[in-house]
Design an enzyme around this catalytic site. Structure first.
Site, short mmCIF file in Angstrom:
data_model
loop_
_atom_site.label_atom_id
_atom_site.label_comp_id
_atom_site.label_asym_id
_atom_site.label_seq_id
_atom_site.Cartn_x
_atom_site.Cartn_y
_atom_site.Cartn_z
N HIS A 29 0.87 -1.19 0.00
CA HIS A 29 0.00 0.00 0.00
C HIS A 29 0.90 1.23 0.00
CE1 HIS A 29 -3.52 2.36 0.56
NE2 HIS A 29 -3.80 2.13 1.82
N HIS A 33 -2.48 -2.10 -9.64
CA HIS A 33 -3.45 -1.49 -8.72
C HIS A 33 -4.70 -2.35 -8.73
CE1 HIS A 33 -5.98 1.51 -6.79
NE2 HIS A 33 -4.84 2.05 -6.39
N ASP A 83 2.54 5.61 -6.48
CA ASP A 83 3.80 5.49 -5.74
C ASP A 83 5.02 5.38 -6.64
OD1 ASP A 83 2.92 5.65 -3.14
OD2 ASP A 83 2.30 3.55 -3.08
N1 ACO Z 1 4.66 -6.72 -10.35
C1 ACO Z 1 4.54 -7.93 -10.97
N2 ACO Z 1 3.40 -8.61 -11.06
C2 ACO Z 1 2.31 -8.05 -10.51
C3 ACO Z 1 2.34 -6.80 -9.87
C4 ACO Z 1 3.57 -6.14 -9.81
N3 ACO Z 1 3.67 -4.94 -9.22
N4 ACO Z 1 1.11 -6.50 -9.42
C5 ACO Z 1 0.33 -7.52 -9.76
N5 ACO Z 1 1.05 -8.45 -10.43
C6 ACO Z 1 0.55 -9.69 -11.05
C7 ACO Z 1 0.30 -10.76 -10.02
O1 ACO Z 1 1.43 -11.59 -9.84
C8 ACO Z 1 -0.86 -11.51 -10.65
O2 ACO Z 1 -0.35 -12.32 -11.68
P1 ACO Z 1 -0.94 -13.80 -11.92
O3 ACO Z 1 -2.35 -13.55 -12.38
O4 ACO Z 1 -0.06 -14.40 -12.93
O5 ACO Z 1 -0.89 -14.49 -10.60
C9 ACO Z 1 -1.67 -10.41 -11.32
O6 ACO Z 1 -0.73 -9.38 -11.61
C10 ACO Z 1 -2.80 -9.85 -10.45
O7 ACO Z 1 -2.21 -9.47 -9.20
P2 ACO Z 1 -2.98 -9.46 -7.82
O8 ACO Z 1 -2.00 -9.58 -6.72
O9 ACO Z 1 -4.10 -10.46 -7.87
O10 ACO Z 1 -3.61 -8.02 -7.85
P3 ACO Z 1 -4.22 -7.22 -6.62
O11 ACO Z 1 -5.28 -6.35 -7.15
O12 ACO Z 1 -4.58 -8.14 -5.50
O13 ACO Z 1 -2.98 -6.36 -6.10
C11 ACO Z 1 -1.47 -4.60 -5.75
C12 ACO Z 1 -2.86 -5.00 -6.28
C13 ACO Z 1 -1.31 -5.06 -4.31
C14 ACO Z 1 -1.34 -3.08 -5.79
C15 ACO Z 1 -0.39 -5.25 -6.66
O14 ACO Z 1 -0.50 -4.79 -7.98
C16 ACO Z 1 1.03 -5.02 -6.12
O15 ACO Z 1 1.50 -5.79 -5.29
N6 ACO Z 1 1.74 -3.96 -6.63
C17 ACO Z 1 3.07 -3.64 -6.13
C18 ACO Z 1 2.96 -2.85 -4.84
C19 ACO Z 1 2.47 -1.45 -5.07
O16 ACO Z 1 2.96 -0.72 -5.94
N7 ACO Z 1 1.53 -1.03 -4.22
C20 ACO Z 1 0.98 0.34 -4.26
C21 ACO Z 1 -0.42 0.32 -4.78
S1 ACO Z 1 -1.04 1.94 -4.89
C22 ACO Z 1 -1.40 2.33 -3.31
O17 ACO Z 1 -1.66 1.53 -2.46
C23 ACO Z 1 -1.34 3.69 -2.97
#
Ligand code: ACO
Length: 429
Positions: A268, A307, A363
């Site tokens: 987050h 996201h 971010d």
């Molecule tokens: N890098 C690589 N792969 C990713 C990323 C990433 N940043 N984000 C998602 N994925 C992939 C996952 O591995 C998954 O792949 P799969 O279908 O092959 O298993 C797919 O994309 C979907 O990911 P989920 O984890 O199911 O997506 P969710 O909506 O639950 O997660 C989140 C959203 C937590 C923001 C995620 O994208 C993440 O971890 N990003 C990196 C951390 C980040 O930048 N957080 C800030 C968010 S903005 C904020 O909070 C202000």
């Protein structure tokens, strides 16, 4: 003629039910009538991470994740970033309307005159280790404020609610700056009420021996815009924590400490800190392809990408890129921006990111600007928390005034043992 209902046939019993559809949702409790036997608890939904569950009605933020739209109370984020100020936006989030000139004056006056914290706060900040993470200090001191304002428990008293709202918006930068000054061993700098909200924050952070600190106008404005961009984002993890804790009628300091704790996590608001670590680890543009290969192999995630709601470019990331240019004109360019832009360019051509609709989020670029402004990396989530404070409070107040809201209490699917009898320790194998 079409009806706004959903017909569900339970194939276990052959019975059909008609459930009303309102605002694109069905009520989870309407599923309870779907039973196999009269003593069964009825059907429920299973939704870990709340992927498809609305927990409230809210009139504060509107997001269209596919189109990359974010509005506060109907106003596009782009217009607010360009034309509003953070305190005016805070007023808008909390009151629902833009203020008149007189309302804004009184609002700014009230926030400005609550910036000082009780001297005892300094004592317990002093008690933290010099290398304590400022977000840990922030979370703890926000929680501690509840002990200074016991009347904050009167959450049904409107006057008391507004007093705590002024205090939290006003004191968040003071606590944040004190946490930083403690970590670098500098004396705490007191608020200067002649300065703007972001100008005073820069003063409390960076004032050295000068009698009066004069913030750089461009940096002051950039910080104000960054706060606006972070001010609310509907039912994200930290806002849900604010509402969840607030739903037990805890005071707003305790609820906001919980929200800030949720924000701290690297998935987050802690992601901006991780982005900088990542960019430093990548070190040069040449290393980007190999780094992305490791992401694609699932070794780790690309921080600042992806996201839950945005499946296109996060509108805040676009605006932040513009702010970066203004800031770099003053501070000189942060070399990490070149790596970040190249990383974005390559990632957005890769099938892995395109098919999963992973774009830069708020971010991805914010940390690069903060670093150019001389904020240390571990202050980044704290800066996010200052910006998000009015949003958390607006959501908290909306939750309290919403007659439909109850204490947050999700269901579970029990997966443990059936009843079994206690075995004395000497009889256990
Ligand atoms: N890098 C690589 N792969 C990713 C990323 C990433 N940043 N984000 C998602 N994925 C992939 C996952 O591995 C998954 O792949 P799969 O279908 O092959 O298993 C797919 O994309 C979907 O990911 P989920 O984890 O199911 O997506 P969710 O909506 O639950 O997660 C989140 C959203 C937590 C923001 C995620 O994208 C993440 O971890 N990003 C990196 C951390 C980040 O930048 N957080 C800030 C968010 S903005 C904020 O909070 C202000």
């Amino acid at each position: 003629m079409s009806k706004s209902t959903l017909s569900v046939t339970d194939n276990r019993t052959g019975k059909t039910y008609e459930l009303p559809i309102q605002d694109g949702t069905i009520r989870a409790v309407d599923l309870r009538q779907i039973k196999v036997a009269s003593d069964d608890a009825g059907l429920a939904t299973y939704d870990p991470g709340f992927l498809n569950t609305a927990a409230c009605r809210s009139a504060i933020s509107y997001i269209d994740g596919d189109k990359g739209i974010l509005r506060y109370r109907g106003y596009p984020i782009e217009q607010l970033a360009e034309r509003s100020t953070f305190l005016e936006t805070a007023y808008l989030l909390l009151h629902g309307e833009l203020p008149s000139a007189a309302e804004l004056d009184s609002w700014v006056y009230n926030v400005t005159h609550h910036t000082i914290v009780h001297e005892s706060i300094k004592k317990f900040i002093d008690g933290f280790h010099h290398d304590a993470h400022p977000m840990g200090v922030f979370v703890s001191t926000v929680a501690a404020l509840s002990t200074f304002y016991p009347e904050a428990k009167q959450i049904t008293n409107e006057t008391s609610r507004w007093n705590q709202i002024f205090r939290l918006i006003a004191k968040a930068p003071t606590l944040a700056a004190f946490a930083y000054r403690h970590s670098v061993g500098m004396p705490y700098a007191y608020p200067d009420n002649d300065l703007s909200y972001p100008g005073n924050f820069l003063n409390m952070m960076f004032k050295a021996t000068e009698v009066k600190y004069t913030p750089n106008k461009t940096l002051e404005h950039a910080l104000d815009v960054l706060f606006i961009l972070h001010a609310d984002h509907e039912q994200n993890c930290s806002t849900s924590a604010m509402r969840g804790v607030g739903s037990s009628h805890a005071d707003p300091y305790s609820a906001m400490a919980a929200a800030a704790a949720a924000l701290y996590g690297p998935l987050h608001g802690g992601a901006n800190e991780e982005v900088l670590k990542m960019l430093r680890e990548i070190r040069s543009k040449d290393n980007i392809p190999a780094y992305l290969e490791r992401v694609k192999r699932g070794e780790f995630r690309l921080f600042g990408f992806g996201h839950r709601i945005y499946k296109s470019y996060d509108p805040r990331a676009k605006l932040i890129k513009r702010v970066a240019e203004e800031v770099f004109d003053v501070t000189g360019k942060n070399p990490l921006i070149d790596i970040a832009m190249e990383l974005e360019r390559i990632a957005l051509q890769e099938d892995y990111f395109v098919t999963r609709k992973l774009y830069p989020n708020v971010d991805f670029y914010s940390g690069i600007i903060y670093e150019a402004m001389k904020f240390p990396t571990d202050m980044f989530p704290v800066l996010f928390a200052i910006g998000r404070t009015p949003g958390w409070l607006a959501q908290w107040q909306e939750m309290l005034l919403d007659k439909e809201q109850k204490i947050a209490r999700p269901h579970q699917i029990y997966t443990g043992s059936d009843k079994r009898d206690y075995v004395p320790i000497e009889n256990r194998s």
